[in-house]
Design an enzyme around this catalytic site. Structure first.
Site, mmCIF file in Angstrom:
data_model
loop_
_atom_site.group_PDB
_atom_site.id
_atom_site.type_symbol
_atom_site.label_atom_id
_atom_site.label_comp_id
_atom_site.label_asym_id
_atom_site.label_seq_id
_atom_site.Cartn_x
_atom_site.Cartn_y
_atom_site.Cartn_z
ATOM 1 N N ARG A 206 -75.099 -26.194 -58.200
ATOM 2 C CA ARG A 206 -74.471 -27.488 -57.983
ATOM 3 C C ARG A 206 -73.490 -27.775 -59.116
ATOM 4 O O ARG A 206 -73.736 -27.391 -60.273
ATOM 5 C CB ARG A 206 -75.526 -28.605 -57.923
ATOM 6 C CG ARG A 206 -76.382 -28.577 -56.664
ATOM 7 C CD ARG A 206 -75.594 -28.941 -55.435
ATOM 8 N NE ARG A 206 -76.400 -29.021 -54.221
ATOM 9 C CZ ARG A 206 -76.547 -28.037 -53.356
ATOM 10 N NH1 ARG A 206 -75.945 -26.866 -53.572
ATOM 11 N NH2 ARG A 206 -77.276 -28.206 -52.252
ATOM 12 N N HIS B 203 -67.372 -23.711 -52.325
ATOM 13 C CA HIS B 203 -68.762 -24.022 -51.965
ATOM 14 C C HIS B 203 -69.165 -23.286 -50.683
ATOM 15 O O HIS B 203 -69.768 -23.861 -49.776
ATOM 16 C CB HIS B 203 -68.967 -25.536 -51.794
ATOM 17 C CG HIS B 203 -70.406 -25.944 -51.965
ATOM 18 N ND1 HIS B 203 -70.788 -27.162 -52.463
ATOM 19 C CD2 HIS B 203 -71.561 -25.286 -51.691
ATOM 20 C CE1 HIS B 203 -72.107 -27.249 -52.490
ATOM 21 N NE2 HIS B 203 -72.596 -26.111 -52.033
#
Length: 309
Positions: free
Chosen positions: A224, A272
């Protein structure tokens, strides 16, 4: 029995097709057209609107559509007592391991340097040690981290991992605690972050931690964006403390066009997409858990709210 897709991310059509193939008797609905709220038994959630989930009085479980659950837990109005099931899926694990192995090998074989030499038309034979001479550290030895560690061991790397509790993985050195974190940072030439994002791990990759790493080492963050203090990372790269960083996740996504990460010569960006939940296999995981729950058996893996994952 009805299941509700409650997400502002992804394509519900693909999920509907996957659930129809796995269990045609399971009625699939898409928020906000849920029908009578008392008919919803299970919810698939990710990037949902806070407060929405509490309106379903018969809700038996919430299934996270992503590997992490920090976005779910930001909803302070989650229905009390309703279990949350994490996404553990063969495709999700395989794809993340592919990403980690790809970029570990890229650093091991000095590809950023070779690509820079190509751009300047320089023919330089860079020496590369065998994999058994290279130390790789993995922060986070959950399902994703453990699988990546095993595959890297299979390629011959010296692999170590850091986690809350000691893990027994063949040929993987296990570190825990504050001292263990300092030790794995100091030994790793290539560091991979696969930690869950919690209050304890937010900002864990900061100036203090970068200073504990080997000078010129490499960072791969596929967990993250909140794990990295971005200004500290830029300073570490500009000062040569870190040689290069590969980032699949950012604090703000999509990354703004003006962000310095886009054009930094020592940063590789991916959008991502290191590992995306694959509906055909993820639906199997969810339906299996629903069947266990309906039979009075425990679902797995359940989120521990105290640990935030």
């Amino acid at each position: 029995m009805a299941i509700l897709y409650c997400s502002n991310w992804g394509a519900p059509d693909a999920w509907q097709a996957a659930f129809r193939a796995e269990d045609p008797a399971l009625e699939f609905r898409v928020w906000p057209k849920s029908g009578p709220v008392e008919e919803i038994d299970y919810i698939l959630a990710w990037h949902h609107q806070p407060g929405v989930l509490r309106q379903y009085p018969r809700l038996k479980a919430i299934f996270s559509l992503g590997a992490g659950v920090e976005k779910l837990l930001r909803d302070k109005e989650l229905p009390a007592g309703v279990p949350i099931v994490r996404m553990v899926d063969r495709a999700l694990t395989t794809c993340m391991t592919e990403y980690v192995v790809l970029h570990v090998l890229r650093y091991h074989r000095r590809m950023p340097e070779l690509e820079a030499l190509q751009r300047s038309a320089q023919w330089v034979e860079l020496e590369t040690p065998p994999a058994w001479e290279r130390r790789v550290g993995i922060l986070g030895l959950g399902v994703l981290g453990s699988d990546a560690a095993k595959k890297l061991v299979g390629l011959g790397f010296q692999v170590a991992g850091w986690s809350n509790h000691a893990k027994r993985i063949a040929k993987v050195k296990s570190f825990t605690g504050e001292r263990g974190l300092a030790d794995i940072l100091a030994r790793s030439e290539i560091l991979v972050c696969l930690l869950p994002l919690t209050a304890a791990t937010t900002g864990v990759l900061n100036a203090q931690r970068f200073a504990q790493m080997r000078r010129g080492s490499f960072l791969i963050n596929a967990a993250r964006g909140g794990h990295v203090v971005e200004s500290d990372l830029l300073a570490a790269l500009d000062g040569g403390q870190l040689g290069h960083a590969t980032l699949d996740v950012m604090a703000e996504e999509p990354l703004p066009p003006t962000h310095p990460f886009w054009r930094h010569p020592r940063i590789t960006l991916t959008p991502h997409n290191a590992s995306l939940t694959w509906p055909p296999t993820a639906a199997k995981h969810i339906v299996a858990n629903i069947r266990r729950h309906e039979a009075g058996e425990p679902m797995s893996p359940l989120v521990d709210l105290a640990r935030e994952y």
